[in-house]
Write an enzyme that holds these catalytic residues in place. Structure first.
Site: not given
Ligand code: 9WO
Length: 259
Positions: A162, A177, A124, A97
């Site tokens: 795609r 699209d 996490e 994110p």
């Molecule tokens: C999450 C995160 C949140 C705040 C600040 C730093 C951060 N790093 C990460 C991170 O690397 N998360 C990993 C992948 C491990 C936990 C689950 N992950 C994840 C990716 N949760 N949500 C996403 C994500 C990816 C792309 N778009 C939206 C959410």
């Protein structure tokens, strides 16, 4: 185009590699996908890839070393396969994110490249020292949290693959699209198929007229109305970049002054 996925769950990627448009493009050799499991780069009995966070707090953190070794292995394999231009090395992308939000314009840019090494985090989060040393960019799919980066990586892959030349049967489909250049940044108009009347609900008459100019005008009007209702921000962006005609402005004006 080649993508190397660093993931604790390689089987998840069967979805994009084997099914649908992306699966067919893969079968035709338009792109390739290689998975690397950090667990295979551990050297302890339990094949440990995570540990408790320094400073305390809930959950576990992905350790830097297995991720780093997986990236190094992917880099070497890409080099041996000649996957990138001579002297160039693939971007190392973390789905998180924190990244810039992925857009259709970004997907277009990716589709001109040679692929990337995509890092899928779990637990996490990922040890920041790995991110600092290896990750060249972070990509977000939007402001929400996932259980891991895999689904984000698959969304990115789908949006890019795609667009590869030859990926679609009907060359027109990608062109029409939502967000395609021909729609000028507006949302696509609604779609209908047989039967002509479904549960007493008929297909809009212009689509049955066979008159191509009428059909195009109806679709443009529906695109403008749909976009004005649900995504007024896209109307503004299209206007600001000169993509709305005088006829478009008249339709929008008439619509907003109807009682
Ligand atoms: C999450 C995160 C949140 C705040 C600040 C730093 C951060 N790093 C990460 C991170 O690397 N998360 C990993 C992948 C491990 C936990 C689950 N992950 C994840 C990716 N949760 N949500 C996403 C994500 C990816 C792309 N778009 C939206 C959410």
């Amino acid at each position: 185009m080649r993508f190397d996925l660093i993931t604790l769950f390689p089987p998840m990627f069967a979805a994009v590699r084997d099914l649908g448009i992306t699966g067919r493009a893969h079968a035709h050799g338009l792109w390739s996908l290689v998975t690397w499991n950090p667990r295979d780069f551990t050297h302890d009995l339990h094949r440990t890839v995570d540990d408790r966070p320094y400073g305390g707090g809930p959950g576990m953190v992905m350790m830097a070393e297995p991720l780093a070794q997986a990236v190094e292995a992917a880099r070497l394999a890409r080099l041996e396969a000649g996957a990138d231009a001579e002297g160039a090395s693939a971007p190392v992308v973390l789905l998180s994110p924190v990244g810039h939000v992925h857009t259709q314009a970004a997907a277009q840019a990716w589709s001109q490249g040679t692929g990337a090494i995509l890092i899928c985090g779990r637990y996490e989060g990922v040890d920041q020292r790995f991110i600092d040393r290896y990750v060249t960019q972070q990509v977000s799919l939007g402001d929400f949290v996932l259980s891991g980066g895999e689904l984000g990586a698959m969304v990115l892959l789908d949006s890019v693959v795609r667009l590869l030349p030859g990926a679609l049967h009907d060359a027109e489909s990608a062109v029409q699209d939502s967000f395609s250049p021909t729609l000028d940044g507006l949302l696509d108009s609604p779609h209908y198929t047989r039967p002509e009347v479904w549960r007493e609900d008929p297909v809009p008459a212009p689509l049955l007229s066979g008159h191509h100019a009428h059909i195009a005008a109806w679709r443009r009007e529906r695109s403008l109305a749909l976009t004005a209702t649900h995504r007024p921000d896209l109307i503004e962006a299209a206007r600001d970049s000169g993509r709305l005609s005088a006829g478009d402005e008249r339709l929008l004006h008439d619509r907003s002054h109807k009682s």
